[in-house]
Motif scaffolding. Structure first.
Motif, short mmCIF file in Angstrom:
data_model
loop_
_atom_site.label_atom_id
_atom_site.label_comp_id
_atom_site.label_asym_id
_atom_site.label_seq_id
_atom_site.Cartn_x
_atom_site.Cartn_y
_atom_site.Cartn_z
N LEU A 117 61.24 48.87 57.85
CA LEU A 117 61.01 47.71 57.74
C LEU A 117 59.82 47.35 56.44
CD1 LEU A 117 61.97 46.23 60.71
CD2 LEU A 117 63.42 46.53 58.67
N PHE A 118 59.42 47.54 55.35
CA PHE A 118 58.72 47.53 54.33
C PHE A 118 57.57 46.18 55.10
CE2 PHE A 118 61.47 50.44 52.18
CZ PHE A 118 60.83 51.33 52.54
N PRO A 119 55.48 46.96 54.95
CA PRO A 119 54.99 45.14 55.29
C PRO A 119 54.41 44.67 54.07
CG PRO A 119 54.13 47.33 54.55
CD PRO A 119 55.21 48.18 54.49
N ALA A 120 54.45 43.33 53.62
CA ALA A 120 54.35 42.49 52.09
C ALA A 120 52.81 42.84 51.29
CB ALA A 120 54.23 40.94 52.52
N ILE A 121 53.24 43.86 51.42
CA ILE A 121 51.85 44.33 50.33
C ILE A 121 52.74 45.07 48.91
CG2 ILE A 121 49.89 46.79 50.51
CD1 ILE A 121 50.12 46.73 53.38
N LYS A 122 51.79 44.68 47.61
CA LYS A 122 52.59 44.74 46.83
C LYS A 122 52.92 46.32 46.17
CE LYS A 122 51.21 43.50 41.78
NZ LYS A 122 50.78 42.88 40.88
N ASP A 199 39.36 44.98 57.15
CA ASP A 199 40.17 43.98 55.63
C ASP A 199 41.45 44.67 55.47
OD1 ASP A 199 37.82 42.69 54.64
OD2 ASP A 199 38.05 45.11 55.44
N LYS A 200 42.63 43.27 55.21
CA LYS A 200 43.81 43.18 55.27
C LYS A 200 44.40 43.46 54.30
CE LYS A 200 45.79 39.54 57.41
NZ LYS A 200 46.44 40.59 58.37
N VAL A 201 44.76 44.47 53.82
CA VAL A 201 45.34 45.28 52.49
C VAL A 201 47.17 44.59 51.59
CG1 VAL A 201 47.25 47.07 51.32
CG2 VAL A 201 45.32 47.74 53.59
N ILE A 202 46.09 44.33 50.68
CA ILE A 202 47.34 43.68 49.48
C ILE A 202 48.04 43.97 48.45
CG2 ILE A 202 45.91 41.53 50.73
CD1 ILE A 202 44.46 41.25 47.31
N GLU A 203 47.56 45.24 47.86
CA GLU A 203 48.37 45.84 46.70
C GLU A 203 48.03 46.83 46.61
OE1 GLU A 203 48.29 45.81 42.25
OE2 GLU A 203 47.05 44.08 43.46
N ILE A 204 48.32 48.07 46.70
CA ILE A 204 48.81 49.59 46.58
C ILE A 204 48.82 49.71 45.20
CG2 ILE A 204 48.98 51.76 46.82
CD1 ILE A 204 49.99 50.73 49.66
N GLU A 205 48.01 50.34 44.07
CA GLU A 205 47.95 50.08 42.82
C GLU A 205 48.31 51.69 42.41
OE1 GLU A 205 44.16 46.95 40.93
OE2 GLU A 205 43.82 49.56 41.33
N HIS A 206 49.37 52.20 42.02
CA HIS A 206 49.53 53.18 41.42
C HIS A 206 50.05 53.42 40.10
CE1 HIS A 206 53.92 52.32 41.55
NE2 HIS A 206 53.68 51.26 41.88
N VAL A 215 43.56 48.08 47.48
CA VAL A 215 43.42 46.62 46.93
C VAL A 215 43.26 46.57 48.54
CG1 VAL A 215 43.12 44.94 46.02
CG2 VAL A 215 44.48 46.97 45.23
N LEU A 216 42.22 45.12 49.02
CA LEU A 216 42.15 44.81 50.45
C LEU A 216 41.78 43.18 49.60
CD1 LEU A 216 39.19 47.38 51.90
CD2 LEU A 216 41.71 47.10 51.47
N ASP A 217 41.98 42.19 51.10
CA ASP A 217 42.06 40.91 50.44
C ASP A 217 40.90 39.80 49.99
OD1 ASP A 217 40.24 41.41 53.05
OD2 ASP A 217 41.56 39.71 54.14
N ASN A 218 39.07 41.25 50.83
CA ASN A 218 37.97 40.76 50.42
C ASN A 218 37.73 41.11 48.07
OD1 ASN A 218 38.31 43.45 50.01
ND2 ASN A 218 36.05 43.22 51.76
N ASN A 219 39.34 41.96 47.66
CA ASN A 219 39.16 42.41 46.89
C ASN A 219 38.12 43.44 45.85
OD1 ASN A 219 40.47 39.64 45.52
ND2 ASN A 219 39.10 38.54 45.82
#
Length: 302
Positions: A117-122, A199-206, A215-219
């Protein structure tokens, strides 16, 4: 074309554990049907490791060779299909597929694996099994001495950190929220110079599944090369539970030392029974399961 619809054993799941069980049974001339939906959890993993003679091979190639070799046994049949329903009958079980075809067998094996079950992280899904990884034994050597993150919290994060700390000293735990560690655990992490970021993780650049930045939620961005992620899962098939097989508190099918479930006549093997998710472990558990079922059939017939 299938030769019949009645078998000694039906195996649901035709990946490493299921095919290994089928080989054990086929070599004992048992009539076996393997039903596989072709949805392996390691489908996009580029290489399999920690499996003697196959170290570095692609999972798909290991599966191709396994399927080819098992197909050589004349009493084993393999079909593509999704098992959707199971029923206990007087002398065994029936399994019905999504195509509404029903098969009958004296014994069942569930080698169905688990569904992550994957988290809601881009971009998390795009990197899963490539550079966002679950197991230091399967993948850790390939990212040794790299800047590494652990996306987890509490006891699970500490466990992974203790293993990965032997592979790299540049280690950060991303708790994705408020840290959940005891004072003793924090002391261990501090002693080993392991950083904690909440800090919450919002994205993984790859790039093609290989992590460039988290990428964290504080940008802010952190240039990790690998991320270990402990994520939840569910059973890939709900048939075992529907038949009455007990599921333990960790979410795995409960089995005894010989892979028998809590329902007589039903066995399970591979990733759906334990957290040691590796090709080598799946093959070993499948082989044991096939041998145990053959022994039960022998005792019933001899």
């Amino acid at each position: 074309m299938l030769k019949n619809k009645k078998y000694d054993v039906i195996i649901i799941g035709g990946s490493y554990a299921g095919l290994s069980a089928a080989m054990s049974l086929g070599r004992s001339l048992r009539k076996v049907l393997v039903i596989d939906s072709n949805a392996p959890c390691n489908e996009q993993t580029p290489h399999s490791h920690n499996f003697l003679t196959q170290d570095g091979e692609t999972p798909s190639e290991i599966h191709r060779k396994a399927k080819e070799q098992v197909s050589q046994y004349s009493t084993v049949e393999l079909i593509n299909g999704l098992a959707v329903h199971g029923k206990k009958i007087e002398n065994g079980f029936t399994i019905t597929t999504a195509d509404d075809i029903t098969f009958e067998a004296k014994k069942l094996i569930f080698a169905t694996g688990v569904k992550d079950l994957f988290p809601a992280i881009k971009n998390f899904t795009e990197c899963w099994g490539i550079s966002v990884i679950h197991c230091p034994y399967c993948h850790g050597y390939e990212v040794k001495n790299q800047k590494t993150a652990i996306l987890s919290n509490g006891d699970r994060a500490l466990h992974i950190a203790s293993l990965v700390n032997n592979l790299t000293k540049d280690l950060t735990i991303l708790t994705n929220g408020k840290p959940d560690f005891t004072e003793e655990q924090l002391e261990k992490l501090n002693r080993n110079n392991i950083t904690i970021i909440e800090d919450k993780v919002i994205e993984i650049e790859h790039e093609n599944g290989y992590v460039k930045n988290v990428v964290l939620d504080n940008n802010s961005k952190i240039d990790f090369k690998a991320v270990y992620a402990a994520i939840p899962f569910i059973q890939h098939s709900d048939i075992p539970a529907a038949l009455g097989c007990e599921i333990n508190e960790q979410g795995y099918i409960k089995i005894d030392a010989f892979n028998l479930t809590t329902i007589d006549g039903v066995w399970a093997c591979g990733d759906n029974t334990n957290p040691m998710r590796s090709v080598a472990n799946a093959v070993a558990s499948g082989s044991i399961t096939g041998a145990m079922i053959n022994k039960v059939l022998v005792d019933e017939q001899f």
